[in-house]
Design a protein around this motif. Sequence first.
Motif, short mmCIF file in Angstrom:
data_model
loop_
_atom_site.label_atom_id
_atom_site.label_comp_id
_atom_site.label_asym_id
_atom_site.label_seq_id
_atom_site.Cartn_x
_atom_site.Cartn_y
_atom_site.Cartn_z
N ASP A 49 0.87 -1.17 0.00
CA ASP A 49 0.00 0.00 0.00
C ASP A 49 0.91 1.23 0.00
N LEU A 50 0.88 2.01 -1.08
CA LEU A 50 1.82 3.14 -1.23
C LEU A 50 1.35 4.41 -0.54
N ASP A 51 0.23 4.36 0.13
CA ASP A 51 -0.23 5.52 0.89
C ASP A 51 0.82 5.90 1.94
N GLY A 52 1.25 7.16 1.92
CA GLY A 52 2.24 7.62 2.89
C GLY A 52 3.67 7.27 2.55
N THR A 53 3.90 6.69 1.36
CA THR A 53 5.26 6.34 0.94
C THR A 53 5.93 7.56 0.33
N LEU A 54 7.20 7.74 0.61
CA LEU A 54 8.00 8.80 0.02
C LEU A 54 8.98 8.19 -0.97
N PHE A 55 8.91 8.61 -2.23
CA PHE A 55 9.84 8.17 -3.26
C PHE A 55 10.91 9.24 -3.47
N ILE A 56 12.14 8.80 -3.66
CA ILE A 56 13.24 9.69 -4.01
C ILE A 56 13.92 9.12 -5.25
N THR A 57 14.11 9.96 -6.27
CA THR A 57 14.75 9.46 -7.49
C THR A 57 15.43 10.59 -8.24
N GLU A 58 16.11 10.20 -9.33
CA GLU A 58 16.82 11.12 -10.21
C GLU A 58 16.38 10.82 -11.64
N GLY A 59 16.36 11.86 -12.47
CA GLY A 59 15.70 11.77 -13.77
C GLY A 59 16.17 10.67 -14.70
N GLN A 60 17.43 10.29 -14.64
CA GLN A 60 17.93 9.27 -15.56
C GLN A 60 17.39 7.88 -15.27
N VAL A 61 16.83 7.67 -14.07
CA VAL A 61 16.41 6.32 -13.67
C VAL A 61 14.94 6.27 -13.26
N ILE A 62 14.15 7.24 -13.69
CA ILE A 62 12.77 7.32 -13.23
C ILE A 62 11.88 6.27 -13.89
N SER A 63 12.32 5.71 -15.01
CA SER A 63 11.50 4.74 -15.74
C SER A 63 11.07 3.60 -14.82
N GLY A 64 9.77 3.29 -14.87
CA GLY A 64 9.23 2.18 -14.10
C GLY A 64 8.80 2.52 -12.70
N MET A 65 9.13 3.73 -12.21
CA MET A 65 8.72 4.10 -10.86
C MET A 65 7.22 4.32 -10.82
N PRO A 66 6.51 3.65 -9.92
CA PRO A 66 5.05 3.79 -9.90
C PRO A 66 4.61 5.15 -9.38
N TYR A 67 3.45 5.61 -9.89
CA TYR A 67 2.88 6.85 -9.38
C TYR A 67 1.61 6.53 -8.63
N ASP A 68 1.47 7.09 -7.44
CA ASP A 68 0.28 6.93 -6.62
C ASP A 68 0.01 8.30 -6.00
N SER A 69 -1.19 8.82 -6.18
CA SER A 69 -1.51 10.16 -5.70
C SER A 69 -1.42 10.28 -4.18
N ARG A 70 -1.43 9.16 -3.47
CA ARG A 70 -1.34 9.18 -2.01
C ARG A 70 0.11 9.15 -1.53
N ALA A 71 1.04 8.93 -2.44
CA ALA A 71 2.47 8.94 -2.12
C ALA A 71 3.03 10.35 -2.34
N ARG A 72 4.26 10.56 -1.92
CA ARG A 72 4.95 11.82 -2.16
C ARG A 72 6.26 11.52 -2.86
N TYR A 73 6.71 12.49 -3.68
CA TYR A 73 7.85 12.25 -4.56
C TYR A 73 8.86 13.39 -4.44
N VAL A 74 10.11 13.04 -4.19
CA VAL A 74 11.21 13.99 -4.22
C VAL A 74 12.04 13.65 -5.45
N VAL A 75 12.04 14.56 -6.41
CA VAL A 75 12.60 14.25 -7.73
C VAL A 75 13.69 15.25 -8.09
N HIS A 76 14.78 14.72 -8.60
CA HIS A 76 15.93 15.54 -8.98
C HIS A 76 16.15 15.41 -10.49
#
Length: 310
Positions: A49-76
Motif C-alpha cells: 500500500d503506497l499511501d504515505g510512501t515517500l519516493f526519491i529518485t533522479e531523472g535518468q532512472v525514473i523509468s518504471g517508478m510507480p505513481y500513486d496520488s497518495r504517495a509523495r515524490y522527491v525528484v531531482h
Amino acid sequence: MRPRRVVIWGHPLHSHTHSYIHEGFARAFVSLGIETIWTADPQALAGLDLDGTLFITEGQVISGMPYDSRARYVVHNVDASWWRGGERSALVLQVYTNAPRERFEAGLSIERLDAYTYVERDDRGIVTLYQPWASDLLPHEFDFDVALPPVWPAGEMDGLPASPYFAAWVGTIGDGVFGNRPQLSGFFEACESHGIDLLHRASVDRATHMCVVRSSLLAPAIVGAWQLERGYIPCRIFKNISYGRLGVTNSPHVQEIFESEVLCRGDGGDLFEVAIERARERALLREQMLEVQARHTYLNRIETILALLT
C-alpha cells in the motif's frame, strides 16, 4: 511529514556517481527508523500500500517508478511532465548554486532558509528546494580522534602509498565541459614538486573512501570550471571534513556557506602552499567538523525536505 516508508528508486550502489547520494539518503532514513527500500524493480513493491510512501529518485532512472496520488515524490532533474496533474505530490530537489541566491537578492519570489537553502513556489503548485548534498556520515559517526594527519591504518587497505604523506582524490578526473582536470593539475603538480604522492581512487565503497581520506595528509575539494562558475557546492567538501581532513578548496562559494574558515585559493599551486602550511591545525579542523556534524549531514537535508512535504 513523517513517511510511512521511503523508496529510493534507481542508481544501485557504484553504478553512477548519484548512487552515493542515494546511499546517503538511505543510511539516514534507516537511522530514523523508517522502512527504506532501495530498488528499481516494480516487483519489489508488489502488494504494498503506497499511501504515505515517500519516493526519491533522479531523472535518468525514473523509468518504471510507480505513481500513486497518495504517495509523495522527491525528484531531482525530472521532466515536469512526469507528474503533470499531481504537482502537489512532488517536491523538486535541485542542488544549491548561485542562481537561487541571485534571484533572491534581485527581489524575486523565492524564500531563503539559510545561506545555502532556498525554496521556490510557482503558480502551478510546484515547490523547488535548492540545497547542497551532504556528508554520508551520521552525526554519531564523526570521529574527532582522527582529526590530526596523518593517521596510518597499517593493514586496513591494500594499495596505500609507501609513505603516509600523500594527497587523496576520491572521484572522477575528467575533461570536457564538466571536467576538472585543468583545475586539479596545478595542485597535483605542486604535490609532486614537494614530494607528496597522489592517491586517486574512484567508485569505491564508503569504508575505502574513508580509509583513503583519513590516511592522507591532504584531501582537497577542487571543482571544475563549470561548477566554479555556477557556485556548485561539491559533497566532497562535507565528506572530507567529516572524515577528518581539513577543508581545502578552490571555490570561494564553499567558503561563503561555511561559518568556520575553509582554506581557499583559486590557483592550484597557491592552494597547495596554504594547505600544506596549515594541514595540522587541529583546532580549525575540529571547528569545521563540528559545523558539518551539526548542519551538513543527510539528516539535515531530510529534515528540510520533510518540513516542505504536506
